[in-house]
Design a protein around this motif. Structure first.
Motif, PDB file in Angstrom:
ATOM      1  N   HIS A  99     -55.619 -21.973  56.721  1.00 42.92           N
ATOM      2  CA  HIS A  99     -56.303 -21.623  55.470  1.00 42.92           C
ATOM      3  C   HIS A  99     -57.252 -20.453  55.709  1.00 42.92           C
ATOM      4  N   ARG A 108     -50.799 -25.691  54.149  1.00 44.22           N
ATOM      5  CA  ARG A 108     -50.465 -26.873  53.351  1.00 44.22           C
ATOM      6  C   ARG A 108     -49.461 -27.764  54.076  1.00 44.22           C
ATOM      7  N   LEU A 136     -57.099 -29.841  51.841  1.00 41.76           N
ATOM      8  CA  LEU A 136     -56.045 -29.483  50.885  1.00 41.76           C
ATOM      9  C   LEU A 136     -56.645 -29.037  49.553  1.00 41.76           C
ATOM     10  N   ALA A 140     -56.219 -25.417  47.766  1.00 45.00           N
ATOM     11  CA  ALA A 140     -55.732 -25.252  46.396  1.00 45.00           C
ATOM     12  C   ALA A 140     -56.713 -24.428  45.565  1.00 45.00           C
ATOM     13  N   GLU A 143     -56.123 -20.889  46.120  1.00 41.44           N
ATOM     14  CA  GLU A 143     -54.921 -20.430  45.428  1.00 41.44           C
ATOM     15  C   GLU A 143     -55.066 -20.483  43.911  1.00 41.44           C
ATOM     16  N   ASP A 145     -55.255 -23.075  42.132  1.00 38.79           N
ATOM     17  CA  ASP A 145     -54.518 -24.225  41.598  1.00 38.79           C
ATOM     18  C   ASP A 145     -55.534 -25.360  41.429  1.00 38.79           C
ATOM     19  N   THR A 148     -54.377 -29.225  41.158  1.00 38.22           N
ATOM     20  CA  THR A 148     -54.073 -29.836  42.455  1.00 38.22           C
ATOM     21  C   THR A 148     -55.346 -30.069  43.253  1.00 38.22           C
ATOM     22  N   ALA A 149     -56.244 -29.103  43.218  1.00 42.05           N
ATOM     23  CA  ALA A 149     -57.513 -29.252  43.928  1.00 42.05           C
ATOM     24  C   ALA A 149     -58.275 -30.475  43.417  1.00 42.05           C
ATOM     25  N   HIS A 152     -56.720 -33.847  44.717  1.00 47.09           N
ATOM     26  CA  HIS A 152     -57.028 -34.178  46.107  1.00 47.09           C
ATOM     27  C   HIS A 152     -58.503 -34.533  46.285  1.00 47.09           C
TER      28      HIS A 152
END
Length: 208
Positions: A99, A108, A136, A140, A143, A145, A148-149, A152
């Motif tokens: 990362h 990932r 994770l 995310a 990115e 996202d 998704t973040a 998690h």
């Protein structure tokens, strides 16, 4: 006395390199550990520990290529020895490193593998899942996202609350991360509430 000396040297690598950020001193202790390990076989588990802690020190010092080499060496040793939990811990470290290098897809993969091992070996709610889940989530976020973040980070928060209670100071990291996620969506009121919960766990007087 060599096992005791080796344990002490390995601890000193972590203390000086990871916590005090005295990286040159940590490398001195790493070389001392290697000298002590010269008297044992190449399959001794201490080699795996040494590679992993060396990777952590290199990572903290910004020597990312050297850190990756040490993490991958530790991972190979853990897999060869049939030590899945050790492998999971190193996979988490490696995922965080990738990362930091901007290699998000590769990171990932390693973090997913870490989580899969922990789930298989320890179940879906073990506290060792918290760190790779948060890693994770941060990946995310990088990115963009955010859904998704949030997934998690919320799971990490739930595991922490079950393990340590809803008022634990350990919740600071997932709560702050969730605040950042909601702020990134423009949900200022939700973010403010989460940041207040962070303050309450750091210093109750600040949140009163």
């Amino acid at each position: 006395h060599e096992p005791v000396a080796l344990d002490a040297a390995l601890e000193l690598i972590m203390v000086t390199g990871d916590r005090l950020h005295r990286h040159d001193e940590a490398e001195t202790w790493a070389r001392q550990s290697e000298a002590l390990l010269a008297h044992v076989g190449p399959d001794d588990p201490a080699w795996r520990v040494l590679s992993n802690v060396r990777g952590i020190v290199h990572h903290n010092a910004g020597r990312l290529e050297a850190a990756e080499q040490e993490y991958r060496r530790s991972l190979a040793q853990a897999e060869a020895a049939g030590r899945p939990l050790s492998a999971a811990g190193t996979l988490n470290n490696l995922g965080g490193l990738l990362h930091d290098q901007g290699r998000f897809a590769a990171g990932r993969v390693e973090l997913d593998a870490s989580i899969a091992i922990y789930e298989r070996e320890l179940g879906p709610d073990h506290p060792l899942l918290i760190e790779p889940l948060l890693n994770l989530a941060m990946l995310a976020v990088a990115e963009r996202d955010l859904d998704t973040a949030e997934r998690h980070a919320t799971r990490a928060r739930a595991i922490l609350e079950r393990a340590f209670g809803p008022d634990s100071p350990r919740l600071v990291q997932p709560l702050r991360l969730l605040g950042d996620i909601h702020l990134g969506r423009g949900e200022e009121a939700v973010a403010a509430s989460l940041y207040e919960q962070v303050l309450a766990r750091m210093d109750p007087e600040l949140a009163s």
